[in-house]
Enzyme design. Structure first.
Site, short mmCIF file in Angstrom:
data_model
loop_
_atom_site.label_atom_id
_atom_site.label_comp_id
_atom_site.label_asym_id
_atom_site.label_seq_id
_atom_site.Cartn_x
_atom_site.Cartn_y
_atom_site.Cartn_z
N SER A 123 0.83 -1.21 0.00
CA SER A 123 0.00 0.00 0.00
C SER A 123 0.86 1.26 0.00
CB SER A 123 -0.87 0.04 1.25
OG SER A 123 -1.67 -1.10 1.31
N HIS A 144 -1.21 -2.33 -7.12
CA HIS A 144 -1.88 -2.14 -5.83
C HIS A 144 -3.40 -2.31 -5.93
CE1 HIS A 144 -3.09 0.65 -2.35
NE2 HIS A 144 -2.86 -0.55 -1.89
N GLU A 156 -3.87 0.34 -8.83
CA GLU A 156 -2.85 1.36 -9.15
C GLU A 156 -1.59 0.64 -9.63
OE1 GLU A 156 -3.73 4.92 -5.95
OE2 GLU A 156 -2.86 3.07 -5.19
N ASN A 195 -4.31 6.12 -1.31
CA ASN A 195 -3.97 6.15 0.11
C ASN A 195 -3.52 7.53 0.58
OD1 ASN A 195 -4.77 3.69 1.10
ND2 ASN A 195 -2.92 2.66 0.42
N1 CAA Z 1 -15.28 -10.00 0.24
C1 CAA Z 1 -15.84 -10.26 -0.96
N2 CAA Z 1 -17.00 -9.69 -1.35
C2 CAA Z 1 -17.60 -8.87 -0.49
C3 CAA Z 1 -17.07 -8.55 0.78
C4 CAA Z 1 -15.85 -9.16 1.13
N3 CAA Z 1 -15.23 -8.92 2.29
N4 CAA Z 1 -17.89 -7.67 1.40
C5 CAA Z 1 -18.90 -7.46 0.57
N5 CAA Z 1 -18.73 -8.16 -0.58
C6 CAA Z 1 -19.60 -8.16 -1.73
C7 CAA Z 1 -20.93 -8.81 -1.43
O1 CAA Z 1 -20.88 -10.20 -1.71
C8 CAA Z 1 -21.85 -8.08 -2.38
O2 CAA Z 1 -21.70 -8.60 -3.68
P1 CAA Z 1 -22.97 -8.65 -4.70
O3 CAA Z 1 -23.63 -7.32 -4.63
O4 CAA Z 1 -22.36 -8.94 -6.03
O5 CAA Z 1 -23.83 -9.75 -4.18
C9 CAA Z 1 -21.28 -6.65 -2.43
O6 CAA Z 1 -19.90 -6.78 -2.02
C10 CAA Z 1 -21.98 -5.70 -1.51
O7 CAA Z 1 -21.94 -6.25 -0.20
P2 CAA Z 1 -22.97 -5.96 0.97
O8 CAA Z 1 -24.31 -5.67 0.36
O9 CAA Z 1 -22.88 -7.09 1.94
O10 CAA Z 1 -22.37 -4.74 1.73
P3 CAA Z 1 -22.10 -3.27 1.28
O11 CAA Z 1 -23.03 -2.81 0.21
O12 CAA Z 1 -21.98 -2.52 2.54
O13 CAA Z 1 -20.66 -3.35 0.60
C11 CAA Z 1 -18.34 -3.04 0.75
C12 CAA Z 1 -19.54 -3.79 1.30
C13 CAA Z 1 -18.14 -3.42 -0.72
C14 CAA Z 1 -17.13 -3.49 1.54
C15 CAA Z 1 -18.62 -1.51 0.88
O14 CAA Z 1 -18.95 -1.22 2.21
C16 CAA Z 1 -17.46 -0.65 0.49
O15 CAA Z 1 -17.25 -0.39 -0.68
N6 CAA Z 1 -16.69 -0.16 1.49
C17 CAA Z 1 -15.53 0.68 1.26
C18 CAA Z 1 -14.39 -0.17 0.90
C19 CAA Z 1 -13.19 0.65 0.62
O16 CAA Z 1 -13.16 1.87 0.73
N7 CAA Z 1 -12.10 -0.03 0.23
C20 CAA Z 1 -10.84 0.61 0.02
C21 CAA Z 1 -10.10 0.50 1.28
S1 CAA Z 1 -8.56 1.30 1.23
C22 CAA Z 1 -7.53 0.09 0.78
O17 CAA Z 1 -7.89 -0.99 0.43
C23 CAA Z 1 -6.15 0.54 0.78
C24 CAA Z 1 -5.13 -0.47 0.86
O18 CAA Z 1 -4.00 -0.12 0.59
C25 CAA Z 1 -5.35 -1.85 1.34
#
Ligand code: CAA
Length: 288
Positions: A123, A144, A156, A195
């Protein structure tokens, strides 16, 4: 090398990111070997795949044949030589510690075929910090992904001054093959695009909490309801790992010696208590 020549991908690390990156690549039709030093992490990653795929089929989101193909494409091994020995592309998603990554890249340079591209999913750690331990710096870059990697569309691709145009292009092409939207950063910068933006948001959120202006829940409510983010910064840190946020903060502070980069008191407190978020069932929130 052209993207079409990539047949086998090795993913290093079966943790938060690695297990889902492996599955993404297996679903895209690649042979994938996922490797980790922890047998337990590998077992969890395999269990995840064996649960997730049938669930997608049951939900009508995936065909049975696609799920079966993905499972067949996936293999898990704690033996690095076995996992990476015939890989055309490696995605390193190990713990965010520079010494571990440098050792891994030196090993990978020795183990993998000379044509293989070695990318890090780090990251924050730019690939120039690991490229110099290899004899193929032109084939080293950042690739990334975001958490959860099966869902988040962005990748990225960061081209350091040592990275060849061809390596960056093949990595962008691979991101597209995995169904992702790639963005190509033409120079290295700490934190890349996302990030950096996220860190600015988190920094302010933790400052407000440390000052006692509002608690994590109120701040999350403000961000989700006013800015339309799917999760507020505290919920997101629980999800991506408070330990990760802490390591990244400490790593940055050791580099810059800028007190502003030190992990904030609220983060240090959670880290010290071992409350890392969803993975320990407690962070800024409690999880069942
Ligand atoms: N793994 C796999 N799939 C997942 C999941 C997980 N942990 N959590 C949710 N999903 C999938 C579900 O299966 C569902 O898929 P379908 O619609 O195709 O059936 C979809 O995502 C939506 O899930 P939910 O309805 O259960 O929940 P939600 O609408 O609240 O979505 C979320 C969950 C996708 C995590 C959403 O809350 C979100 O986008 N959150 C923000 C995530 C984010 O900002 N990520 C970036 C983080 S920063 C980073 O990653 C930096 C780094 O360097 C690591």
């Amino acid at each position: 090398m052209k993207v079409e020549e990539i047949k086998k991908i090795c993913v290093i690390g079966a943790g938060n990111m690695g297990h889902q990156i492996s599955l993404c690549a297996a679903l895209a039709g690649y042979k994938v070997s996922c490797t980790d030093i922890s047998e337990e992490m590998l077992r969890k990653a395999e269990d995840f795949a064996r649960t997730y795929l049938p669930e997608r089929v049951a939900k009508g989101k995936m065909k049975q044949e696609q799920a079966a193909m993905a499972l067949e494409n996936l293999s898990f091994s704690s033996n690095l030589e076995e996992a990476a020995g015939d890989a055309d592309f490696v995605i390193e998603a190990a713990v965010e510690k520079i010494d571990i990554k440098r050792k891994l890249f030196a090993d990978l340079d020795r183990i993998t075929p000379s044509h293989a591209i070695l990318a890090t999913n780090s990251s924050f750690i730019v690939s120039s910090k690991v490229a110099d331990v290899t004899k193929r710096p032109e084939k080293i870059c950042n690739m990334h992904f975001f958490n959860p990697a099966l869902v988040m569309k962005l990748v990225e691709v960061v081209q350091g001054s040592h990275t060849s145009q061809e390596t960056a292009q093949v990595t962008m092409d691979l991101a597209a093959k995995l169904g992702k939207t790639g963005v190509w950063l033409k120079k290295e910068i700490y934190g890349f695009l996302v990030n950096r933006i996220l860190a600015a948001l988190n920094h302010e959120a933790m400052f407000l909490a440390d000052m006692g202006i509002a608690g994590p829940e109120e701040i999350d409510l403000a961000v989700t309801n006013a800015l339309g983010h799917p999760m507020g910064p505290f919920r997101l840190m629980d999800f991506t790992g408070i330990d990760l946020a802490y390591y990244i903060g400490m790593e940055r502070y050791q580099d810059t010696h800028d007190p502003g980069d030190k992990p904030s008191p609220i983060l240090v407190e959670k880290y010290a208590k071992g409350e890392y978020g969803v993975k320990t069932k407690k962070g800024f929130y409690t999880y069942d």
